[in-house]
Design a protein around this motif. Structure first.
Motif, short mmCIF file in Angstrom:
data_model
loop_
_atom_site.label_atom_id
_atom_site.label_comp_id
_atom_site.label_asym_id
_atom_site.label_seq_id
_atom_site.Cartn_x
_atom_site.Cartn_y
_atom_site.Cartn_z
N GLU A 114 80.71 8.39 18.85
CA GLU A 114 81.10 8.14 20.24
C GLU A 114 80.33 8.96 21.26
OE1 GLU A 114 85.26 8.99 20.25
OE2 GLU A 114 85.65 7.64 18.54
N GLY A 115 79.62 9.99 20.79
CA GLY A 115 78.94 10.87 21.71
C GLY A 115 79.88 11.93 22.28
N VAL A 116 79.33 12.84 23.08
CA VAL A 116 80.11 13.98 23.55
C VAL A 116 79.89 14.22 25.04
CG1 VAL A 116 80.12 15.15 21.32
CG2 VAL A 116 78.27 15.61 22.94
N ALA A 221 67.80 9.53 27.11
CA ALA A 221 68.81 9.84 26.10
C ALA A 221 68.80 11.35 25.90
CB ALA A 221 68.53 9.11 24.79
N VAL A 222 69.97 11.91 25.56
CA VAL A 222 70.10 13.34 25.36
C VAL A 222 70.94 13.57 24.10
CG1 VAL A 222 70.92 15.53 26.34
CG2 VAL A 222 69.98 13.76 27.84
N TRP A 223 70.57 14.59 23.33
CA TRP A 223 71.30 14.92 22.11
C TRP A 223 71.48 16.43 21.99
CZ3 TRP A 223 66.80 12.09 22.27
CH2 TRP A 223 66.85 10.75 21.91
N PRO A 233 75.10 12.60 20.20
CA PRO A 233 74.55 12.06 21.44
C PRO A 233 75.38 12.58 22.63
CG PRO A 233 75.12 10.30 19.88
CD PRO A 233 75.74 11.56 19.38
N VAL A 234 74.73 12.86 23.72
CA VAL A 234 75.43 13.29 24.94
C VAL A 234 75.63 12.07 25.83
CG1 VAL A 234 75.30 14.73 27.01
CG2 VAL A 234 74.47 15.61 24.81
N THR A 235 76.88 11.83 26.22
CA THR A 235 77.18 10.69 27.09
C THR A 235 77.55 11.11 28.51
OG1 THR A 235 79.49 10.69 26.31
CG2 THR A 235 77.93 9.23 25.17
N ARG A 236 77.90 12.40 28.68
CA ARG A 236 78.27 12.87 30.03
C ARG A 236 77.93 14.35 30.15
NH1 ARG A 236 84.39 12.83 32.76
NH2 ARG A 236 84.09 14.72 34.02
#
Length: 273
Positions: A114-116, A221-223, A233-236
């Motif tokens: 879900e990402g973080v 995209a960021v992780w 994965p970074v979502t916010r």
């Protein structure tokens, strides 16, 4: 060289406990086999060279693996200069202590899938090139940074150095894709050069760069990642006060980067469809 499980007590005069005079490694172990073992040994050797500590023989470092349970576990190795010396003055001939602990481990699969949500930290890392990249025992900056939030919805905090450059998260390394290229902060001033980071730089040609936090506005995209948790994965991204700054939608590029990282750790590829 003395080795023992972490359950045995530390003397009050141990220099690791008194001054943070030592190093540690946290290794993912699957069915008794360590992941990224060569990278962990290489980082420990670099740390021993900088601190002037004798490097334990590999068979001593690997001995606790014989007691590893089936499935996933984390091996924590701690090497200190031992006791002796006078105040900050180290003993002329150190007698290092090697301690270890094995603990079962379950990764947070939901964060893979879900990402973080992450946030900036107000704390700034001090610049000390001599210790840059090492996993030394003095981690007070990370402790203070992690104390900045208690919201369980926030998975991590991003740290800059005292000049304002992005460095890392409190316990993970930072990666992003910008203009089609994979990038990560340079580790020549401060921060911990993670073993998963080292392996990914070699395999995916990740560029090491100096950037300010504002550059993440151009990231596709960021992780976050480390050798135990895998890649999130970074979502916010929030500011240090908890206000949202940036958002990212999960995409195929997230899947590809996670796939390479998780192959190295023996983790499954999350379903991001």
């Amino acid at each position: 060289m003395r080795g023992a499980a972490a359950g045995e007590g530390w003397p009050l005069d141990d220099r690791g406990a008194a001054y943070g005079d030592g190093l540690f490694e946290t290794v993912l172990v699957r069915d008794g086999r360590p992941r990224l073992w060569d990278e962990h040994l290489a980082r420990l050797a670099r740390g021993c060279h900088v601190l002037g500590l004798p490097l334990p023989a590999e068979h001593r470092l690997a001995a606790p693996l014989a007691e590893a349970p089936s499935g996933l576990a984390v091996l924590k190795l701690m090497l200190t200069r031992g006791s002796g010396g006078r105040g900050y003055r180290a003993p002329a001939t150190p007698a290092p202590r090697l301690r270890w602990q094995l603990a079962p481990f379950t990764p947070d699969v939901a964060r893979w899938q879900e990402g973080v949500r992450v946030r900036h930290c107000a704390l700034r890392l001090g610049i000390q090139p001599r210790l840059a990249g090492l996993k030394h025992l003095n981690r007070l900056e990370n402790v203070l940074a992690r104390a900045e939030w208690d919201d369980d919805e926030v998975a991590e905090g991003l740290l800059c150095d005292s000049d304002g450059r992005l460095v890392e998260a409190t316990a993970m390394n930072l990666f992003w894709r910008r203009a089609g290229a994979l990038e990560t902060p340079r580790m020549d001033r401060c921060g911990v050069a993670g073993t998963l980071r080292e392996a990914l730089i070699e395999r995916l040609e990740v560029r090491e760069v100096d950037i300010l936090p504002e550059a993440l506005e151009a990231a596709e995209a960021v992780w976050l990642g480390n050798s135990v948790q895998g890649v999130w994965p970074v979502t916010r991204l929030d500011d240090a006060a908890g206000r949202p700054l940036l958002r990212w939608r999960l995409s195929a590029s997230h899947r590809a980067f996670q796939a390479e990282a998780h192959r190295l750790l023996g983790y499954p590829l999350p379903d991001l469809n």
